[in-house]
Design an enzyme around this catalytic site. Sequence first.
Site, PDB file in Angstrom:
ATOM      1  CE  LYS A  13     -32.267 -76.741  73.171  1.00 40.65           C
ATOM      2  NZ  LYS A  13     -31.904 -76.365  71.903  1.00 40.65           N
ATOM      3  NE  ARG A  88     -27.213 -73.619  75.219  1.00 39.78           N
ATOM      4  CZ  ARG A  88     -28.311 -73.137  75.004  1.00 39.78           C
ATOM      5  NH1 ARG A  88     -29.328 -73.432  75.801  1.00 39.78           N
ATOM      6  NH2 ARG A  88     -28.827 -72.330  73.888  1.00 39.78           N
ATOM      7  NE  ARG A 127     -37.073 -69.998  66.962  1.00 37.71           N
ATOM      8  CZ  ARG A 127     -36.090 -70.563  67.929  1.00 37.71           C
ATOM      9  NH1 ARG A 127     -36.525 -71.583  68.660  1.00 37.71           N
ATOM     10  NH2 ARG A 127     -34.844 -69.980  67.831  1.00 37.71           N
ATOM     11  NE  ARG A 160     -34.554 -67.177  70.010  1.00 48.12           N
ATOM     12  CZ  ARG A 160     -34.327 -68.489  70.777  1.00 48.12           C
ATOM     13  NH1 ARG A 160     -35.248 -69.210  71.040  1.00 48.12           N
ATOM     14  NH2 ARG A 160     -32.972 -68.640  70.573  1.00 48.12           N
ATOM     15  NE  ARG A 171     -29.083 -69.825  68.506  1.00 57.67           N
ATOM     16  CZ  ARG A 171     -30.336 -69.625  67.761  1.00 57.67           C
ATOM     17  NH1 ARG A 171     -30.600 -69.062  67.111  1.00 57.67           N
ATOM     18  NH2 ARG A 171     -31.392 -70.549  68.455  1.00 57.67           N
TER      19      ARG A 171
END
Length: 213
Positions: A13, A88, A127, A160, A171
Amino acid sequence: MRLILLGPPGAGKGTQAKMLKEKFQIPQISTGDILRQAVKDNTELGAKAKTVMDAGQLVPDNIVIGLIKERIRQGDCKTGFILDGFPRNITQAKKLSETLQDMNLAIDNVIDLEVDEGEVVERLTGRSTCPECGAMFHQVSRPPKVNEVCDSCGGKLEQRPDDNKETIEKRLKVYSESTAPLKEFYSKQESLRTVEAKGTVEEIFSRVCLMIE
Ligand code: AP5
Protein backbone atom coordinates in the site's frame (compact mmCIF):
# COMPACT_ATOMS: atom_id res chain seq x y z
CA MET A 1 -9.38 11.76 -7.30
CA ARG A 2 -10.13 10.25 -3.88
CA LEU A 3 -8.74 6.78 -3.45
CA ILE A 4 -8.55 4.12 -0.74
CA LEU A 5 -5.82 1.45 -0.80
CA LEU A 6 -6.83 -1.73 0.98
CA GLY A 7 -4.76 -4.85 1.54
CA PRO A 8 -3.00 -6.81 4.26
CA PRO A 9 0.15 -5.58 6.00
CA GLY A 10 2.96 -5.75 3.44
CA ALA A 11 0.65 -5.78 0.40
CA GLY A 12 2.51 -2.73 -0.92
CA LYS A 13 0.00 0.00 0.00
CA GLY A 14 2.71 2.47 1.01
CA THR A 15 4.87 1.66 -2.03
CA GLN A 16 2.00 2.13 -4.48
CA ALA A 17 0.62 5.19 -2.64
CA LYS A 18 3.97 7.00 -3.02
CA MET A 19 3.96 6.32 -6.79
CA LEU A 20 0.32 7.41 -7.16
CA LYS A 21 1.08 10.58 -5.22
CA GLU A 22 3.80 11.48 -7.75
CA LYS A 23 1.71 10.60 -10.80
CA PHE A 24 -1.51 12.33 -9.75
CA GLN A 25 -0.01 15.06 -7.54
CA ILE A 26 -2.34 14.35 -4.64
CA PRO A 27 -1.29 13.67 -1.04
CA GLN A 28 -0.76 10.23 0.44
CA ILE A 29 -2.44 10.03 3.84
CA SER A 30 -1.01 7.13 5.82
CA THR A 31 -2.42 6.76 9.33
CA GLY A 32 0.53 4.45 10.12
CA ASP A 33 3.04 7.18 9.11
CA ILE A 34 1.13 9.85 11.08
CA LEU A 35 1.11 7.63 14.18
CA ARG A 36 4.79 6.67 13.80
CA GLN A 37 5.71 10.36 13.51
CA ALA A 38 3.77 11.07 16.73
CA VAL A 39 5.69 8.26 18.48
CA LYS A 40 8.98 9.71 17.20
CA ASP A 41 8.00 13.21 18.37
CA ASN A 42 7.03 11.89 21.82
CA THR A 43 3.62 13.53 21.68
CA GLU A 44 0.63 12.57 23.81
CA LEU A 45 -0.85 10.82 20.77
CA GLY A 46 2.42 8.97 20.20
CA ALA A 47 2.48 7.75 23.81
CA LYS A 48 -1.08 6.40 23.45
CA ALA A 49 -0.34 4.74 20.10
CA LYS A 50 3.08 3.16 20.71
CA THR A 51 2.10 0.18 22.90
CA VAL A 52 -0.86 -0.66 20.67
CA MET A 53 1.21 -0.47 17.46
CA ASP A 54 4.08 -2.51 18.90
CA ALA A 55 1.52 -5.18 19.83
CA GLY A 56 0.14 -5.24 16.26
CA GLN A 57 -3.32 -4.11 17.38
CA LEU A 58 -5.45 -1.23 16.09
CA VAL A 59 -5.21 2.21 17.67
CA PRO A 60 -8.66 3.23 19.03
CA ASP A 61 -11.13 4.36 16.35
CA ASN A 62 -11.84 7.77 17.90
CA ILE A 63 -8.14 8.70 17.63
CA VAL A 64 -7.62 7.74 13.97
CA ILE A 65 -11.02 9.03 12.85
CA GLY A 66 -10.18 12.40 14.46
CA LEU A 67 -6.83 12.46 12.65
CA ILE A 68 -8.42 11.73 9.26
CA LYS A 69 -11.28 14.21 9.68
CA GLU A 70 -8.76 16.96 10.33
CA ARG A 71 -6.34 15.87 7.58
CA ILE A 72 -8.80 15.62 4.68
CA ARG A 73 -10.04 19.15 5.38
CA GLN A 74 -6.59 20.60 4.72
CA GLY A 75 -6.00 22.64 1.57
CA ASP A 76 -3.77 20.14 -0.23
CA CYS A 77 -6.64 17.59 -0.23
CA LYS A 78 -8.89 19.82 -2.37
CA THR A 79 -8.02 17.95 -5.58
CA GLY A 80 -8.02 14.54 -3.93
CA PHE A 81 -6.05 12.18 -1.71
CA ILE A 82 -4.88 8.60 -1.31
CA LEU A 83 -5.85 6.90 1.94
CA ASP A 84 -3.21 4.30 2.89
CA GLY A 85 -4.11 2.26 5.98
CA PHE A 86 -7.46 3.91 6.64
CA PRO A 87 -10.20 2.78 7.07
CA ARG A 88 -9.22 -0.35 9.00
CA ASN A 89 -12.66 -1.56 10.08
CA ILE A 90 -16.36 -0.99 9.37
CA THR A 91 -16.74 1.73 12.04
CA GLN A 92 -13.93 3.77 10.46
CA ALA A 93 -15.40 3.24 6.97
CA LYS A 94 -18.84 4.43 8.05
CA LYS A 95 -17.39 7.52 9.75
CA LEU A 96 -15.37 8.29 6.63
CA SER A 97 -18.50 8.08 4.45
CA GLU A 98 -20.38 10.41 6.84
CA THR A 99 -17.53 12.93 6.90
CA LEU A 100 -17.24 12.96 3.11
CA GLN A 101 -21.01 13.29 2.73
CA ASP A 102 -20.93 16.36 5.01
CA MET A 103 -18.30 17.79 2.66
CA ASN A 104 -20.31 16.83 -0.48
CA LEU A 105 -17.54 14.48 -1.54
CA ALA A 106 -17.21 10.76 -2.21
CA ILE A 107 -14.55 8.09 -2.68
CA ASP A 108 -13.95 7.35 -6.38
CA ASN A 109 -12.11 4.04 -6.11
CA VAL A 110 -11.19 1.48 -3.50
CA ILE A 111 -8.24 -0.60 -4.66
CA ASP A 112 -7.73 -3.91 -2.91
CA LEU A 113 -4.16 -5.17 -3.27
CA GLU A 114 -4.45 -8.94 -3.19
CA VAL A 115 -1.41 -10.99 -2.21
CA ASP A 116 -0.88 -14.25 -0.33
CA GLU A 117 0.29 -14.52 3.26
CA GLY A 118 3.68 -16.13 2.52
CA GLU A 119 4.61 -13.23 0.26
CA VAL A 120 3.63 -10.53 2.78
CA VAL A 121 5.64 -12.16 5.57
CA GLU A 122 8.68 -12.18 3.27
CA ARG A 123 8.12 -8.53 2.31
CA LEU A 124 7.72 -7.34 5.90
CA THR A 125 10.62 -9.26 7.42
CA GLY A 126 12.94 -7.90 4.70
CA ARG A 127 11.73 -4.27 4.83
CA SER A 128 13.82 -1.34 6.04
CA THR A 129 12.85 2.31 6.09
CA CYS A 130 14.67 5.60 6.33
CA PRO A 131 13.57 7.51 9.46
CA GLU A 132 14.77 10.78 7.87
CA CYS A 133 12.95 10.83 4.50
CA GLY A 134 10.59 7.83 4.66
CA ALA A 135 12.17 6.00 1.68
CA MET A 136 11.52 2.27 1.75
CA PHE A 137 13.76 -0.65 0.88
CA HIS A 138 13.70 -4.43 0.85
CA GLN A 139 16.73 -6.64 1.33
CA VAL A 140 15.88 -8.70 -1.79
CA SER A 141 13.50 -6.75 -4.04
CA ARG A 142 14.82 -3.23 -3.43
CA PRO A 143 18.16 -3.31 -1.63
CA PRO A 144 19.91 -0.01 -0.85
CA LYS A 145 23.14 0.63 -2.78
CA VAL A 146 25.11 0.73 0.49
CA ASN A 147 24.06 -1.65 3.27
CA GLU A 148 21.73 0.03 5.84
CA VAL A 149 22.16 3.47 4.23
CA CYS A 150 19.34 5.36 2.49
CA ASP A 151 19.98 5.91 -1.25
CA SER A 152 18.03 9.18 -1.19
CA CYS A 153 19.35 11.06 1.86
CA GLY A 154 22.12 8.97 3.44
CA GLY A 155 20.08 8.31 6.62
CA LYS A 156 20.64 5.10 8.59
CA LEU A 157 17.95 2.57 7.66
CA GLU A 158 15.81 1.04 10.40
CA GLN A 159 13.50 -1.93 10.76
CA ARG A 160 10.02 -1.15 12.09
CA PRO A 161 9.47 -2.49 15.60
CA ASP A 162 6.28 -4.25 14.43
CA ASP A 163 8.07 -6.05 11.56
CA ASN A 164 9.02 -9.13 13.57
CA LYS A 165 7.46 -12.55 12.95
CA GLU A 166 5.33 -12.62 16.13
CA THR A 167 3.84 -9.14 15.60
CA ILE A 168 3.35 -9.74 11.87
CA GLU A 169 1.19 -12.79 12.75
CA LYS A 170 -0.91 -10.62 15.08
CA ARG A 171 -1.26 -7.89 12.42
CA LEU A 172 -2.41 -10.47 9.87
CA LYS A 173 -5.00 -11.81 12.34
CA VAL A 174 -6.28 -8.26 12.99
CA TYR A 175 -6.40 -7.72 9.23
CA SER A 176 -8.51 -10.82 8.55
CA GLU A 177 -10.88 -10.14 11.46
CA SER A 178 -11.35 -6.36 11.18
CA THR A 179 -10.10 -5.06 7.83
CA ALA A 180 -10.90 -7.81 5.31
CA PRO A 181 -14.70 -7.33 5.86
CA LEU A 182 -14.27 -3.91 4.21
CA LYS A 183 -14.01 -5.70 0.86
CA GLU A 184 -17.65 -6.72 1.13
CA PHE A 185 -18.60 -3.27 2.48
CA TYR A 186 -17.10 -1.51 -0.56
CA SER A 187 -18.14 -4.10 -3.12
CA LYS A 188 -21.76 -3.43 -2.10
CA GLN A 189 -21.10 0.23 -2.92
CA GLU A 190 -19.59 -0.89 -6.25
CA SER A 191 -16.36 1.00 -5.65
CA LEU A 192 -14.08 -2.01 -5.02
CA ARG A 193 -11.44 -2.92 -7.62
CA THR A 194 -9.20 -5.91 -6.96
CA VAL A 195 -5.62 -5.83 -8.18
CA GLU A 196 -3.28 -8.80 -8.11
CA ALA A 197 -0.38 -7.44 -6.06
CA LYS A 198 2.20 -10.06 -7.01
CA GLY A 199 4.94 -9.16 -9.48
CA THR A 200 7.26 -6.18 -9.66
CA VAL A 201 6.32 -2.86 -8.09
CA GLU A 202 6.06 -1.36 -11.60
CA GLU A 203 3.80 -4.15 -12.89
CA ILE A 204 1.43 -3.65 -9.96
CA PHE A 205 1.49 0.12 -10.45
CA SER A 206 0.43 -0.32 -14.10
CA ARG A 207 -2.46 -2.56 -13.00
CA VAL A 208 -3.58 -0.01 -10.40
CA CYS A 209 -3.42 2.85 -12.91
CA LEU A 210 -5.46 0.85 -15.45
CA MET A 211 -8.17 0.43 -12.82
CA ILE A 212 -8.45 4.10 -11.94
CA GLU A 213 -7.83 5.95 -15.20
P1 AP5 B 1 0.52 0.70 8.78
O1 AP5 B 1 1.73 1.54 8.76
O2 AP5 B 1 -0.66 1.11 7.99
O3 AP5 B 1 0.99 -0.77 8.41
P2 AP5 B 1 0.30 -1.97 7.61
O4 AP5 B 1 -1.09 -1.81 7.17
O5 AP5 B 1 0.59 -3.15 8.47
O6 AP5 B 1 1.01 -1.95 6.27
P3 AP5 B 1 2.52 -1.83 6.02
O7 AP5 B 1 2.96 -0.41 6.08
O8 AP5 B 1 3.27 -2.78 6.92
O9 AP5 B 1 2.63 -2.45 4.55
P4 AP5 B 1 2.26 -1.84 3.14
O10 AP5 B 1 1.07 -2.54 2.61
O11 AP5 B 1 2.23 -0.35 3.17
O12 AP5 B 1 3.52 -2.37 2.32
P5 AP5 B 1 4.83 -1.57 1.86
O13 AP5 B 1 4.54 -0.77 0.65
O14 AP5 B 1 5.45 -0.90 3.03
O15 AP5 B 1 0.01 0.51 10.27
C1 AP5 B 1 0.91 0.20 11.34
C2 AP5 B 1 0.13 0.19 12.65
O16 AP5 B 1 -0.42 1.50 12.91
C3 AP5 B 1 -1.07 -0.76 12.70
O17 AP5 B 1 -0.71 -2.08 13.04
C4 AP5 B 1 -1.93 -0.08 13.78
O18 AP5 B 1 -1.45 -0.35 15.06
C5 AP5 B 1 -1.72 1.40 13.49
N1 AP5 B 1 -2.72 1.94 12.54
C6 AP5 B 1 -2.48 2.44 11.29
N2 AP5 B 1 -3.61 2.83 10.71
C7 AP5 B 1 -4.61 2.58 11.59
C8 AP5 B 1 -6.02 2.75 11.57
N3 AP5 B 1 -6.63 3.25 10.50
N4 AP5 B 1 -6.73 2.36 12.66
C9 AP5 B 1 -6.13 1.85 13.76
N5 AP5 B 1 -4.79 1.65 13.85
C10 AP5 B 1 -4.04 2.02 12.78
O19 AP5 B 1 5.75 -2.80 1.40
C11 AP5 B 1 6.29 -3.72 2.35
C12 AP5 B 1 7.68 -4.20 1.88
O20 AP5 B 1 7.53 -4.94 0.67
C13 AP5 B 1 8.67 -3.06 1.55
O21 AP5 B 1 9.97 -3.45 1.91
C14 AP5 B 1 8.58 -2.91 0.01
O22 AP5 B 1 9.80 -2.43 -0.54
C15 AP5 B 1 8.29 -4.35 -0.39
N6 AP5 B 1 7.48 -4.45 -1.59
C16 AP5 B 1 6.41 -3.65 -1.94
N7 AP5 B 1 5.90 -4.06 -3.12
C17 AP5 B 1 6.64 -5.15 -3.51
C18 AP5 B 1 6.59 -6.03 -4.64
N8 AP5 B 1 5.69 -5.86 -5.60
N9 AP5 B 1 7.48 -7.03 -4.71
C19 AP5 B 1 8.41 -7.22 -3.72
N10 AP5 B 1 8.51 -6.40 -2.63
C20 AP5 B 1 7.64 -5.40 -2.53
